[in-house]
Design a protein around this motif. Sequence first.
Motif, PDB file in Angstrom:
ATOM      1  N   ARG A   1     -25.459  15.933   2.030  1.00  0.00           N
ATOM      2  CA  ARG A   1     -24.063  16.245   2.377  1.00  0.00           C
ATOM      3  C   ARG A   1     -23.600  17.530   1.703  1.00  0.00           C
ATOM      4  O   ARG A   1     -23.875  17.762   0.539  1.00  0.00           O
ATOM      5  CB  ARG A   1     -23.125  15.107   1.936  1.00  0.00           C
ATOM      6  N   ARG A   2     -22.936  18.379   2.439  1.00  0.00           N
ATOM      7  CA  ARG A   2     -22.351  19.594   1.873  1.00  0.00           C
ATOM      8  C   ARG A   2     -20.953  19.758   2.454  1.00  0.00           C
ATOM      9  O   ARG A   2     -20.663  19.238   3.543  1.00  0.00           O
ATOM     10  CB  ARG A   2     -23.179  20.857   2.252  1.00  0.00           C
ATOM     11  N   SER A   3     -20.088  20.482   1.763  1.00  0.00           N
ATOM     12  CA  SER A   3     -18.763  20.770   2.317  1.00  0.00           C
ATOM     13  C   SER A   3     -18.925  21.724   3.492  1.00  0.00           C
ATOM     14  O   SER A   3     -19.547  22.786   3.343  1.00  0.00           O
ATOM     15  CB  SER A   3     -17.872  21.415   1.249  1.00  0.00           C
TER      16      SER A   3
ATOM     17  N   ARG B   1     -17.219  24.198   6.220  1.00  0.00           N
ATOM     18  CA  ARG B   1     -15.999  25.000   6.396  1.00  0.00           C
ATOM     19  C   ARG B   1     -15.987  25.752   7.725  1.00  0.00           C
ATOM     20  O   ARG B   1     -15.127  26.601   7.953  1.00  0.00           O
ATOM     21  CB  ARG B   1     -15.828  25.952   5.208  1.00  0.00           C
TER      22      ARG B   1
ATOM     23  N   ARG C   1      -9.387  24.898   7.416  1.00  0.00           N
ATOM     24  CA  ARG C   1     -10.781  25.207   7.768  1.00  0.00           C
ATOM     25  C   ARG C   1     -11.140  24.892   9.211  1.00  0.00           C
ATOM     26  O   ARG C   1     -12.309  24.623   9.525  1.00  0.00           O
ATOM     27  CB  ARG C   1     -11.749  24.455   6.836  1.00  0.00           C
TER      28      ARG C   1
ATOM     29  N   VAL D   1     -15.066  18.145   4.806  1.00  0.00           N
ATOM     30  CA  VAL D   1     -14.697  18.918   3.608  1.00  0.00           C
ATOM     31  C   VAL D   1     -13.469  18.266   2.996  1.00  0.00           C
ATOM     32  O   VAL D   1     -12.535  17.878   3.698  1.00  0.00           O
ATOM     33  CB  VAL D   1     -14.453  20.418   3.936  1.00  0.00           C
ATOM     34  N   CYS D   2     -13.531  18.130   1.687  1.00  0.00           N
ATOM     35  CA  CYS D   2     -12.422  17.575   0.931  1.00  0.00           C
ATOM     36  C   CYS D   2     -11.472  18.748   0.662  1.00  0.00           C
ATOM     37  O   CYS D   2     -11.919  19.798   0.194  1.00  0.00           O
ATOM     38  CB  CYS D   2     -13.014  17.056  -0.381  1.00  0.00           C
ATOM     39  N   LEU D   3     -10.199  18.614   0.958  1.00  0.00           N
ATOM     40  CA  LEU D   3      -9.273  19.746   0.842  1.00  0.00           C
ATOM     41  C   LEU D   3      -8.054  19.405  -0.009  1.00  0.00           C
ATOM     42  O   LEU D   3      -7.259  18.531   0.368  1.00  0.00           O
ATOM     43  CB  LEU D   3      -8.821  20.190   2.239  1.00  0.00           C
ATOM     44  N   GLY D   4      -7.940  20.123  -1.135  1.00  0.00           N
ATOM     45  CA  GLY D   4      -6.758  19.951  -1.982  1.00  0.00           C
ATOM     46  C   GLY D   4      -5.655  20.922  -1.605  1.00  0.00           C
ATOM     47  O   GLY D   4      -4.466  20.610  -1.741  1.00  0.00           O
ATOM     48  N   SER D   5      -6.036  22.116  -1.099  1.00  0.00           N
ATOM     49  CA  SER D   5      -5.025  23.165  -0.909  1.00  0.00           C
ATOM     50  C   SER D   5      -3.926  22.819   0.119  1.00  0.00           C
ATOM     51  O   SER D   5      -2.765  23.171  -0.124  1.00  0.00           O
ATOM     52  CB  SER D   5      -5.681  24.507  -0.600  1.00  0.00           C
TER      53      SER D   5
ATOM     54  N   ILE E   1      -4.881  14.175  -1.256  1.00  0.00           N
ATOM     55  CA  ILE E   1      -6.059  14.911  -0.771  1.00  0.00           C
ATOM     56  C   ILE E   1      -6.126  14.797   0.758  1.00  0.00           C
ATOM     57  O   ILE E   1      -5.584  13.852   1.333  1.00  0.00           O
ATOM     58  CB  ILE E   1      -7.364  14.369  -1.442  1.00  0.00           C
TER      59      ILE E   1
ATOM     60  N   LYS F   1     -24.771  23.674  -3.731  1.00  0.00           N
ATOM     61  CA  LYS F   1     -24.335  24.446  -4.905  1.00  0.00           C
ATOM     62  C   LYS F   1     -24.978  23.823  -6.139  1.00  0.00           C
ATOM     63  O   LYS F   1     -25.186  22.607  -6.185  1.00  0.00           O
ATOM     64  CB  LYS F   1     -22.816  24.405  -5.006  1.00  0.00           C
TER      65      LYS F   1
ATOM     66  N   ARG G   1     -25.737  22.126  -9.674  1.00  0.00           N
ATOM     67  CA  ARG G   1     -25.069  21.114 -10.489  1.00  0.00           C
ATOM     68  C   ARG G   1     -25.513  21.287 -11.940  1.00  0.00           C
ATOM     69  O   ARG G   1     -26.649  21.688 -12.201  1.00  0.00           O
ATOM     70  CB  ARG G   1     -25.433  19.726  -9.996  1.00  0.00           C
TER      71      ARG G   1
HETATM   72  C1  LIG Z   1     -10.546  17.348  -5.191  1.00  0.00           C
HETATM   73  C2  LIG Z   1     -11.216  18.393  -4.338  1.00  0.00           C
HETATM   74  C3  LIG Z   1     -10.476  19.418  -3.785  1.00  0.00           C
HETATM   75  C4  LIG Z   1     -11.103  20.372  -2.979  1.00  0.00           C
HETATM   76  N1  LIG Z   1     -10.331  21.325  -2.372  1.00  0.00           N
HETATM   77  C5  LIG Z   1     -10.917  22.230  -1.563  1.00  0.00           C
HETATM   78  C6  LIG Z   1     -10.109  23.163  -0.862  1.00  0.00           C
HETATM   79  O1  LIG Z   1      -8.899  23.184  -0.969  1.00  0.00           O
HETATM   80  N2  LIG Z   1     -10.747  24.056  -0.058  1.00  0.00           N
HETATM   81  C7  LIG Z   1     -12.114  24.050   0.114  1.00  0.00           C
HETATM   82  O2  LIG Z   1     -12.622  24.872   0.871  1.00  0.00           O
HETATM   83  N3  LIG Z   1     -12.900  23.145  -0.537  1.00  0.00           N
HETATM   84  C8  LIG Z   1     -12.332  22.231  -1.358  1.00  0.00           C
HETATM   85  N4  LIG Z   1     -13.106  21.289  -1.992  1.00  0.00           N
HETATM   86  C9  LIG Z   1     -14.570  21.260  -1.786  1.00  0.00           C
HETATM   87  C10 LIG Z   1     -15.319  21.769  -3.024  1.00  0.00           C
HETATM   88  O3  LIG Z   1     -15.164  23.164  -3.140  1.00  0.00           O
HETATM   89  C11 LIG Z   1     -16.802  21.372  -2.909  1.00  0.00           C
HETATM   90  O4  LIG Z   1     -16.922  19.975  -2.858  1.00  0.00           O
HETATM   91  C12 LIG Z   1     -17.632  21.903  -4.101  1.00  0.00           C
HETATM   92  O5  LIG Z   1     -17.654  23.303  -4.113  1.00  0.00           O
HETATM   93  C13 LIG Z   1     -19.072  21.406  -4.076  1.00  0.00           C
HETATM   94  O6  LIG Z   1     -19.725  21.751  -2.861  1.00  0.00           O
HETATM   95  P1  LIG Z   1     -20.365  20.644  -1.908  1.00  0.00           P
HETATM   96  O7  LIG Z   1     -19.260  19.703  -1.487  1.00  0.00           O
HETATM   97  O8  LIG Z   1     -20.920  21.407  -0.734  1.00  0.00           O
HETATM   98  O9  LIG Z   1     -21.416  19.928  -2.677  1.00  0.00           O
HETATM   99  C14 LIG Z   1     -12.506  20.316  -2.775  1.00  0.00           C
HETATM  100  C15 LIG Z   1     -13.237  19.266  -3.340  1.00  0.00           C
HETATM  101  C16 LIG Z   1     -12.609  18.310  -4.087  1.00  0.00           C
HETATM  102  C17 LIG Z   1     -13.439  17.164  -4.638  1.00  0.00           C
END
Ligand SMILES: Cc1cc2nc3c(=O)[nH]c(=O)nc-3n(C[C@H](O)[C@H](O)[C@H](O)COP(=O)(O)O)c2cc1C
Length: 203
Positions: free
Chosen positions: A39-41, A43, A109, A149-153, A178, A192, A194
């Motif tokens: 799994r990867r984020s 975008r 995204r 993708v998990c997004l906080g923004s 979230i 990425k 760890r």
């Molecule tokens: C709490 C949280 C908030 C995040 N917010 C954002 C965000 O606003 N925008 C974004 O592009 N990625 C966001 N991410 C994704 C992280 O950048 C990403 O999980 C991290 O860089 C590790 O990469 P991976 O998920 O591919 O393993 C967020 C992840 C978490 C857990």
Amino acid sequence: MKLYSIIAAGVALIAAASCCQQAEQTTGENQVIENIMSRRSIRKYKPVAVSRDTLQTILECGINAPNGMNKQSWEVRIVDNPAVMEEIQTMMTTSNPEAKPEMVKGCFRDAPVMVFIANDPSYDCSPIDCGLLSENIMLSAWSLGVGSVCLGSPIRFLVNSPEAMAKLGFSEGYTPIICIGLGYAAESPEAKPRDWSKVKYVE
Ligand SMILES: Cc1cc2nc3c(=O)[nH]c(=O)nc-3n(C[C@H](O)[C@H](O)[C@H](O)COP(=O)(O)O)c2cc1C
């Protein structure tokens, strides 16, 4: 008494065999580990809808996450209609005049589905509940070929927008914490790195 001993020995043997099987699985092919590790984020997404059936399975996995005292201290709102997604983004832009429209739209995204998750700040474990729910959503999605993708923004814009908050209709006392974007991936990002130095056995 003799029969009892034979049954007990049999049960112990089966338990030992299943332990060995578990240990073997972690070193061999294991779909759960493969799913977690791949799994990867995401975008960048294909402009393809995710079916409600697939979403339903993903959400079912989400709400089956472990959670404090089974309070299920989350609320979840799913937006999969592009017109509603745009409406919410416009509301968020109007309420945050310091943010340019591209900035608000960009933070989503372009994911075709957005899952907004709110927590109950009166319960100290609620952010953890929401985190576990989120991870179950992302991992089950990935197991079905749906990226996430998990997004906080977006949360920062959302909490300042009474209109968008009203549209999502969270109950009184629940605060967005979230969002999770979901959709079919149009990219395959590398993992990425760890940092293992943060993990130590205590001897
Ligand atoms: C709490 C949280 C908030 C995040 N917010 C954002 C965000 O606003 N925008 C974004 O592009 N990625 C966001 N991410 C994704 C992280 O950048 C990403 O999980 C991290 O860089 C590790 O990469 P991976 O998920 O591919 O393993 C967020 C992840 C978490 C857990």
